[in-house]
Design a protein around this motif. Structure first.
Motif, mmCIF file in Angstrom:
data_model
loop_
_atom_site.group_PDB
_atom_site.id
_atom_site.type_symbol
_atom_site.label_atom_id
_atom_site.label_comp_id
_atom_site.label_asym_id
_atom_site.label_seq_id
_atom_site.Cartn_x
_atom_site.Cartn_y
_atom_site.Cartn_z
ATOM 1 N N LYS A 31 0.899 -1.088 -0.102
ATOM 2 C CA LYS A 31 -0.005 -0.183 0.114
ATOM 3 C C LYS A 31 0.911 1.443 0.142
ATOM 4 O O LYS A 31 0.518 2.246 -0.823
ATOM 5 C CB LYS A 31 -0.963 -0.127 1.319
ATOM 6 C CG LYS A 31 -1.875 1.017 1.372
ATOM 7 C CD LYS A 31 -2.757 0.943 2.639
ATOM 8 C CE LYS A 31 -3.657 2.347 2.878
ATOM 9 N NZ LYS A 31 -4.406 2.148 4.028
ATOM 10 N N ASP A 32 1.901 1.357 0.823
ATOM 11 C CA ASP A 32 2.761 2.592 1.079
ATOM 12 C C ASP A 32 3.517 2.427 -0.657
ATOM 13 O O ASP A 32 3.597 3.713 -1.053
ATOM 14 C CB ASP A 32 3.829 2.151 1.795
ATOM 15 C CG ASP A 32 3.443 2.416 3.354
ATOM 16 O OD1 ASP A 32 1.914 3.064 3.541
ATOM 17 O OD2 ASP A 32 4.021 2.077 4.395
ATOM 18 N N LEU A 33 4.224 1.448 -0.984
ATOM 19 C CA LEU A 33 4.713 1.544 -2.198
ATOM 20 C C LEU A 33 3.780 2.110 -3.192
ATOM 21 O O LEU A 33 4.190 2.894 -4.293
ATOM 22 C CB LEU A 33 5.428 0.014 -2.561
ATOM 23 C CG LEU A 33 6.234 -0.085 -3.862
ATOM 24 C CD1 LEU A 33 7.384 1.008 -3.779
ATOM 25 C CD2 LEU A 33 6.616 -1.430 -4.065
ATOM 26 N N ALA A 34 2.712 1.558 -3.398
ATOM 27 C CA ALA A 34 1.601 2.088 -4.381
ATOM 28 C C ALA A 34 1.235 3.355 -4.171
ATOM 29 O O ALA A 34 1.139 4.096 -5.325
ATOM 30 C CB ALA A 34 0.402 1.034 -4.438
ATOM 31 N N ALA A 35 0.989 3.619 -3.234
ATOM 32 C CA ALA A 35 0.786 5.216 -2.990
ATOM 33 C C ALA A 35 1.662 6.241 -3.479
ATOM 34 O O ALA A 35 1.576 7.371 -3.805
ATOM 35 C CB ALA A 35 0.553 5.534 -1.421
ATOM 36 N N LYS A 36 3.202 5.702 -3.329
ATOM 37 C CA LYS A 36 4.153 6.614 -4.055
ATOM 38 C C LYS A 36 4.583 6.492 -5.635
ATOM 39 O O LYS A 36 5.434 7.310 -5.982
ATOM 40 C CB LYS A 36 5.608 6.074 -3.393
ATOM 41 C CG LYS A 36 5.475 6.498 -1.822
ATOM 42 C CD LYS A 36 6.859 5.820 -1.032
ATOM 43 C CE LYS A 36 6.622 5.853 0.373
ATOM 44 N NZ LYS A 36 7.628 5.241 1.057
ATOM 45 N N THR A 37 3.548 5.668 -6.022
ATOM 46 C CA THR A 37 3.897 5.792 -7.726
ATOM 47 C C THR A 37 2.437 6.141 -8.205
ATOM 48 O O THR A 37 1.505 6.123 -7.516
ATOM 49 C CB THR A 37 4.069 4.259 -8.262
ATOM 50 O OG1 THR A 37 3.150 3.200 -7.725
ATOM 51 C CG2 THR A 37 5.365 3.652 -7.371
ATOM 52 N N THR A 38 2.644 6.146 -9.426
ATOM 53 C CA THR A 38 1.370 6.413 -10.413
ATOM 54 C C THR A 38 1.124 5.273 -11.058
ATOM 55 O O THR A 38 1.718 4.417 -11.768
ATOM 56 C CB THR A 38 1.453 7.727 -11.191
ATOM 57 O OG1 THR A 38 2.608 7.394 -12.285
ATOM 58 C CG2 THR A 38 1.838 8.909 -10.508
#
Length: 143
Positions: free
Chosen positions: A21-28
Protein backbone atom coordinates in the motif's frame (compact mmCIF):
# COMPACT_ATOMS: atom_id res chain seq x y z
CA UNK A 1 3.01 -1.15 -12.69
CA UNK A 2 1.42 -4.26 -11.18
CA UNK A 3 2.28 -5.63 -7.76
CA UNK A 4 1.21 -9.08 -6.61
CA UNK A 5 0.71 -9.35 -2.86
CA UNK A 6 0.56 -12.83 -1.39
CA UNK A 7 -1.65 -13.00 1.68
CA UNK A 8 -1.70 -15.89 4.13
CA UNK A 9 -4.69 -14.97 6.28
CA UNK A 10 -2.35 -14.22 9.20
CA UNK A 11 -0.98 -10.97 10.61
CA UNK A 12 2.20 -11.47 8.57
CA UNK A 13 0.10 -10.96 5.43
CA UNK A 14 -1.04 -7.62 6.84
CA UNK A 15 2.60 -6.52 6.86
CA UNK A 16 2.97 -7.37 3.18
CA UNK A 17 -0.26 -5.53 2.42
CA UNK A 18 0.85 -2.41 4.33
CA UNK A 19 4.21 -2.40 2.52
CA UNK A 20 2.52 -2.73 -0.88
CA UNK A 21 0.00 0.00 0.00
CA UNK A 22 2.82 2.42 0.89
CA UNK A 23 4.72 1.56 -2.29
CA UNK A 24 1.64 1.96 -4.48
CA UNK A 25 0.79 5.31 -2.89
CA UNK A 26 4.22 6.61 -3.97
CA UNK A 27 3.77 5.64 -7.62
CA UNK A 28 1.33 6.49 -10.33
CA UNK A 29 -0.74 3.96 -12.24
CA UNK A 30 -0.17 1.02 -9.92
CA UNK A 31 -2.47 -1.98 -9.68
CA UNK A 32 -2.37 -4.19 -6.60
CA UNK A 33 -3.32 -7.83 -7.15
CA UNK A 34 -4.13 -9.53 -3.86
CA UNK A 35 -3.49 -13.28 -4.06
CA UNK A 36 -4.52 -15.97 -1.61
CA UNK A 37 -3.55 -19.56 -2.34
CA UNK A 38 -5.20 -22.49 -0.64
CA UNK A 39 -2.67 -25.31 -0.48
CA UNK A 40 -4.08 -28.13 -2.55
CA UNK A 41 -2.66 -31.31 -4.01
CA UNK A 42 -4.17 -32.39 -7.33
CA UNK A 43 -2.96 -35.95 -6.75
CA UNK A 44 -5.56 -38.21 -5.22
CA UNK A 45 -7.25 -41.45 -6.15
CA UNK A 46 -10.91 -41.10 -5.30
CA UNK A 47 -14.33 -42.25 -6.38
CA UNK A 48 -16.61 -40.00 -8.42
CA UNK A 49 -18.59 -39.19 -5.26
CA UNK A 50 -15.42 -38.27 -3.37
CA UNK A 51 -14.32 -36.04 -6.26
CA UNK A 52 -17.70 -34.28 -6.24
CA UNK A 53 -17.38 -33.68 -2.48
CA UNK A 54 -13.80 -32.46 -2.94
CA UNK A 55 -14.93 -29.99 -5.63
CA UNK A 56 -17.69 -28.71 -3.35
CA UNK A 57 -15.14 -28.26 -0.53
CA UNK A 58 -12.83 -26.35 -2.90
CA UNK A 59 -15.62 -23.95 -3.84
CA UNK A 60 -16.49 -23.41 -0.18
CA UNK A 61 -12.84 -22.71 0.67
CA UNK A 62 -12.59 -20.14 -2.13
CA UNK A 63 -15.74 -18.40 -0.89
CA UNK A 64 -14.47 -18.28 2.71
CA UNK A 65 -11.02 -16.99 1.67
CA UNK A 66 -12.63 -14.33 -0.50
CA UNK A 67 -14.99 -13.19 2.22
CA UNK A 68 -12.56 -13.25 5.15
CA UNK A 69 -9.19 -12.39 3.61
CA UNK A 70 -9.00 -10.91 0.13
CA UNK A 71 -12.23 -8.90 -0.17
CA UNK A 72 -11.54 -6.92 3.02
CA UNK A 73 -7.99 -6.25 1.79
CA UNK A 74 -9.24 -5.02 -1.59
CA UNK A 75 -11.85 -2.86 0.12
CA UNK A 76 -9.20 -1.25 2.35
CA UNK A 77 -7.01 -0.48 -0.65
CA UNK A 78 -9.79 0.91 -2.83
CA UNK A 79 -11.00 3.13 0.04
CA UNK A 80 -7.44 4.51 0.12
CA UNK A 81 -7.82 5.44 -3.57
CA UNK A 82 -5.73 2.58 -4.95
CA UNK A 83 -6.54 0.16 -7.75
CA UNK A 84 -6.86 -3.36 -6.36
CA UNK A 85 -8.40 -6.71 -7.18
CA UNK A 86 -8.23 -10.22 -5.78
CA UNK A 87 -7.44 -13.72 -6.97
CA UNK A 88 -8.04 -16.86 -4.90
CA UNK A 89 -6.72 -20.17 -6.20
CA UNK A 90 -5.90 -23.69 -5.07
CA UNK A 91 -2.44 -25.12 -5.59
CA UNK A 92 1.15 -24.97 -4.46
CA UNK A 93 1.57 -21.56 -2.85
CA UNK A 94 4.92 -20.57 -4.38
CA UNK A 95 4.18 -21.93 -7.85
CA UNK A 96 0.70 -20.41 -7.97
CA UNK A 97 1.83 -16.94 -6.87
CA UNK A 98 4.68 -17.05 -9.38
CA UNK A 99 2.33 -18.18 -12.17
CA UNK A 100 -0.15 -15.39 -11.39
CA UNK A 101 2.62 -12.76 -11.29
CA UNK A 102 4.02 -14.00 -14.60
CA UNK A 103 0.59 -14.18 -16.30
CA UNK A 104 -0.37 -10.72 -15.04
CA UNK A 105 2.92 -9.12 -16.09
CA UNK A 106 3.64 -8.06 -12.51
CA UNK A 107 6.73 -6.00 -11.72
CA UNK A 108 7.12 -7.49 -8.27
CA UNK A 109 5.76 -9.99 -5.76
CA UNK A 110 5.41 -8.88 -2.15
CA UNK A 111 5.04 -11.46 0.62
CA UNK A 112 5.66 -11.54 4.34
CA UNK A 113 8.05 -13.72 6.23
CA UNK A 114 6.39 -16.45 8.23
CA UNK A 115 7.84 -19.25 10.29
CA UNK A 116 6.69 -22.84 10.40
CA UNK A 117 9.75 -24.87 11.42
CA UNK A 118 13.16 -25.94 10.11
CA UNK A 119 16.07 -23.58 9.44
CA UNK A 120 14.85 -22.24 6.09
CA UNK A 121 11.30 -22.06 7.37
CA UNK A 122 12.46 -20.13 10.42
CA UNK A 123 14.14 -17.60 8.14
CA UNK A 124 11.40 -17.14 5.53
CA UNK A 125 8.69 -19.80 5.69
CA UNK A 126 8.89 -22.69 3.24
CA UNK A 127 6.53 -21.23 0.63
CA UNK A 128 8.28 -17.88 0.85
CA UNK A 129 11.70 -19.52 0.46
CA UNK A 130 10.52 -21.46 -2.59
CA UNK A 131 9.08 -18.30 -4.08
CA UNK A 132 12.29 -16.32 -3.52
CA UNK A 133 14.39 -19.06 -5.10
CA UNK A 134 12.17 -19.76 -8.10
CA UNK A 135 10.06 -16.72 -9.00
CA UNK A 136 10.34 -15.21 -12.46
CA UNK A 137 9.87 -11.66 -11.13
CA UNK A 138 11.55 -9.93 -8.17
CA UNK A 139 10.24 -10.86 -4.73
CA UNK A 140 10.20 -8.55 -1.73
CA UNK A 141 9.96 -10.28 1.64
CA UNK A 142 8.59 -8.09 4.41
CA UNK A 143 9.68 -8.93 7.95
Amino acid sequence: MKLVIGLDGQSSGDKALAFAKDLAAKTTDCELIIVYVIEWSPFSFQTAEENAERHKRREEEIAVASERVVNPAVETLTKAGLSARAIVRHGDVADTIDDIAHQEGASQIIVARSSAGGLTSRIFGSSTANLVMNARVPVTVVA
